[in-house]
Design an enzyme around this catalytic site. Structure first.
Site, mmCIF file in Angstrom:
data_model
loop_
_atom_site.group_PDB
_atom_site.id
_atom_site.type_symbol
_atom_site.label_atom_id
_atom_site.label_comp_id
_atom_site.label_asym_id
_atom_site.label_seq_id
_atom_site.Cartn_x
_atom_site.Cartn_y
_atom_site.Cartn_z
ATOM 1 N N ALA A 241 39.441 43.738 37.495
ATOM 2 C CA ALA A 241 38.362 44.026 38.435
ATOM 3 C C ALA A 241 37.601 43.231 39.035
ATOM 4 C CB ALA A 241 37.575 45.238 37.950
ATOM 5 N N HIS A 242 36.782 43.370 40.056
ATOM 6 C CA HIS A 242 35.922 42.827 40.820
ATOM 7 C C HIS A 242 35.046 41.936 40.032
ATOM 8 C CE1 HIS A 242 32.382 45.198 40.625
ATOM 9 N NE2 HIS A 242 33.197 46.480 40.528
ATOM 10 N N ASN A 243 35.034 40.646 40.431
ATOM 11 C CA ASN A 243 33.976 39.536 39.927
ATOM 12 C C ASN A 243 34.349 39.361 38.364
ATOM 13 O OD1 ASN A 243 32.101 41.206 42.297
ATOM 14 N ND2 ASN A 243 31.446 38.898 41.818
ATOM 15 N N SER A 261 33.253 42.284 36.507
ATOM 16 C CA SER A 261 32.041 41.386 36.171
ATOM 17 C C SER A 261 32.156 40.779 34.477
ATOM 18 C CB SER A 261 30.608 41.591 36.206
ATOM 19 O OG SER A 261 30.394 41.767 37.585
#
Length: 341
Positions: A241-243, A261
């Site tokens: 997923a993102h980050n 994250s």
């Protein structure tokens, strides 16, 4: 491609016992040996095949002590399995790197900068301001979005999608169906119960010598970068997923999911179907067993966990022994209750 047995022995830093000038052009299993092929013997249970194999050469370890006459040529090395792996790697490299040129129809933006000896397959798309290094191979129907940079000797297989602003290092392998830089799963809950999309304006950075398996998705960051560090290997069907940040030389098996994250350390091993909650930190050299549910950060280096929610592997194994006995324990409790009237 043909090589003499002596040439292969030189590559593997081995010694030839037999006809060093004989040529080989393919690789096979020892039990399926044929003339012109090279194979190896590492597992003692396959030793019986070496005495009858028709392969032109067999890679063996120095410790190999034949029980009877061996008719084929031998390449004697320190470790046969490791040397055979080197041979496979070199063979794969030679086969893959033979392809060059630009097939038509394909689209390459006039602002794209292409390195030397690259290959672009039919129906591939290369967007504006893309920079591609030397010896890269872009297979048919691959998509390379605007402002993407790709290092040297990187391979992107058919149908992979590399979205805008992604940065790929050198010696990266992207398998078919991979999507890199897709929009992260960012939605803010609203007072009326609906969700509002949060724009994802970051990118993905993948360092050198990373492998990404088929149909894996790596989302772009909301801001900043989703990062996969050098030497990491991702299996098929993984969601990053993102980050997220994945450290160097970490391996992640199929169907694992890493929420936004989360940070995974260096030299970690993540089993199949592991789920990692967002914003957690996983220490270096951590082992996450298959289907583990990681609900909190792991701070101690070298920790091994299993279960969902996951906890210490040794404690899990002790607990599982009790779990397996629960039906019998229940039966005994019911019998005790009856006896006590």
């Amino acid at each position: 491609m043909e090589f003499t047995i002596q040439e292969l022995a030189h590559l593997l830093k081995g010694e030839v016992r037999g006809n060093e000038s004989e040529k080989v052009h393919t690789i096979c299993k020892i039990q399926e040996g044929k003339k012109g092929a090279i194979t190896f013997l590492a597992n003692p249970k396959y030793e019986k095949f070496i005495y009858d194999t028709e392969a032109s050469a067999v890679i063996v370890s120095k410790s190999f002590d034949p029980k009877k006459e061996v008719k084929t040529s031998l390449i004697i090395v320190e470790d046969a399995y490791q040397s055979f792996s080197v041979l496979l790697e070199e063979y794969e490299r030679l086969v893959k790197m033979q392809k060059t040129g630009i097939e038509q129809p394909s689209y390459i933006s006039s602002s794209a900068k292409l390195g030397e000896k690259i290959y672009v397959g039919a129906f591939a798309y290369i967007g504006e301001n893309v920079k591609i290094g030397d010896n890269c191979k872009i297979y048919p129907q691959a998509f390379i979005g605007d402002d993407v940079t790709i290092g040297d000797n990187t391979i992107i297989y058919a149908g992979a999608k590399i979205n805008a602003r992604t940065e790929l290092g050198s010696y990266v392998t992207i398998q078919s169906g991979v999507v890199i830089g897709s929009e992260g799963f960012g939605f803010a809950p609203q007072p009326d119960g609906s969700y509002k999309r949060i724009p994802q304006i970051g990118n993905v950075v993948i360092k050198d010598h990373v492998d990404v398996g088929a149909n894996t998705a790596i989302d772009c960051a909301t801001t900043g970068s989703t990062i996969i560090e050098e030497g990491t290997k991702l299996d098929n069907l993984i969601q990053v997923a993102h980050n997220v940040k994945v450290g160097k030389n970490t391996v992640i098996a199929a169907q694992a999911g890493i929420a936004g994250s989360a940070e995974i350390g260096n030299y970690c091993m993540v089993g199949g179907q592991v789920g990692i909650v967002g914003h957690l930190k996983i220490a270096d050299k951590t082992g996450l067993g298959p289907k583990a549910g990681i609900m909190s950060s792991i701070k101690k280096e070298g920790t091994n966990v299993l279960g969902g929610p996951a906890f210490d592997l040794k404690q899990y194994m002790k607990s599982y022994v009790v779990f397996r006995k629960l039906p019998d324990l229940l039966k005994r409790i019911e019998e005790l209750e009856k006896s006590l009237g």
